[in-house]
Motif scaffolding. Sequence first.
Motif, short mmCIF file in Angstrom:
data_model
loop_
_atom_site.label_atom_id
_atom_site.label_comp_id
_atom_site.label_asym_id
_atom_site.label_seq_id
_atom_site.Cartn_x
_atom_site.Cartn_y
_atom_site.Cartn_z
N GLY A 63 51.68 57.89 38.72
CA GLY A 63 51.30 56.49 38.75
C GLY A 63 51.59 55.78 40.04
N ILE A 64 51.26 56.40 41.17
CA ILE A 64 51.54 55.78 42.45
C ILE A 64 50.49 56.17 43.48
N SER A 65 50.25 55.28 44.43
CA SER A 65 49.38 55.59 45.56
C SER A 65 49.88 54.81 46.77
N PHE A 66 49.56 55.31 47.95
CA PHE A 66 49.94 54.60 49.17
C PHE A 66 48.97 54.96 50.29
N LYS A 67 48.83 54.03 51.23
CA LYS A 67 47.92 54.20 52.35
C LYS A 67 48.66 54.90 53.49
N VAL A 68 47.98 55.84 54.11
CA VAL A 68 48.52 56.53 55.28
C VAL A 68 48.17 55.72 56.53
N PRO A 69 49.12 55.48 57.42
CA PRO A 69 48.79 54.75 58.65
C PRO A 69 47.61 55.39 59.38
N ASP A 70 46.76 54.56 59.95
CA ASP A 70 45.56 55.04 60.62
C ASP A 70 45.88 56.07 61.70
N GLY A 71 45.16 57.20 61.64
CA GLY A 71 45.33 58.23 62.66
C GLY A 71 46.51 59.16 62.45
N LYS A 143 62.08 44.35 46.87
CA LYS A 143 61.00 44.53 45.91
C LYS A 143 59.88 45.32 46.57
N ILE A 144 59.34 46.30 45.84
CA ILE A 144 58.18 47.06 46.28
C ILE A 144 57.13 46.96 45.19
N ASP A 145 56.01 46.34 45.49
CA ASP A 145 54.93 46.14 44.52
C ASP A 145 55.45 45.52 43.22
N ILE A 167 62.84 53.72 44.51
CA ILE A 167 62.33 52.87 43.44
C ILE A 167 62.52 53.62 42.13
N PRO A 168 63.51 53.22 41.32
CA PRO A 168 63.72 53.90 40.03
C PRO A 168 62.91 53.25 38.91
N GLY A 197 54.35 47.97 52.31
CA GLY A 197 53.50 46.93 51.74
C GLY A 197 52.24 47.46 51.09
N GLY A 198 51.86 48.70 51.42
CA GLY A 198 50.65 49.30 50.85
C GLY A 198 50.91 50.21 49.67
N ILE A 199 52.15 50.27 49.19
CA ILE A 199 52.47 51.11 48.04
C ILE A 199 52.03 50.40 46.75
N LEU A 200 51.32 51.13 45.90
CA LEU A 200 50.86 50.60 44.62
C LEU A 200 51.41 51.47 43.49
N ILE A 201 52.10 50.83 42.54
CA ILE A 201 52.67 51.55 41.41
C ILE A 201 52.01 51.04 40.14
#
Length: 202
Positions: A63-71, A143-145, A167-168, A197-201
């Motif tokens: 249940g998680i996704s995150f963006k990889v920095p460009d390049g 706090k993260i997401d 993040i537990p 900031g781009g982490i989505l849970i």
Amino acid sequence: MQKPFYLSIIFALLAMLIGGVFLWSAYKEELDEWLPAVVFEAPENYEIIETEDGMMVKNESAGISFKVPDGWIIDKQEIGIDEWIINTSSPEAKIDKSGLLVEGCGISSWIEYDKISADIVRKRIKDPERFSAGISGGYKFIKIDGYSALRILIEHPEWGKLVAIQIPIEDKIYTFDTRFLPDETGECTQMFEEFLGGILIE
């Protein structure tokens, strides 16, 4: 270009230390307390997806996704028996023979399943000042997401800074960590903050 190779800090004393992209043994004494028996998320559950906004890493199982920095370069790496992490690194990142980052930026990500370990993190989140005396940098609640998380900072004048975010949630611990070299100008710091900031849970 040489493929990046990271020895991630995985809460273990045998070959690794908690909370790190890169292994450096001088942090061992401060991290010896972390030696849980954990289960790591399987590598096949991580999907690397190309989107209009760039590359994403998605794990529906956890249940998680995150963006990889460009390049940046993405690499699934086995760092032990059934222990897998996702490494991302800037194109100019370089490492030495021991796997220590000597140039550029890098972030490691992994997911562990262990209720005892998750409870330990939650305990530190509730009272970070109390536990901060045990390490050179300290703990901080963030706090993260929308979820409570623990920010761990370990500092050394020669090797730079280790920053780990934990993040537990229930029996899971989502961990993201990085190392800032002593001469870090702020670019890696900014990239890490944008990454968080781009982490989505879910």
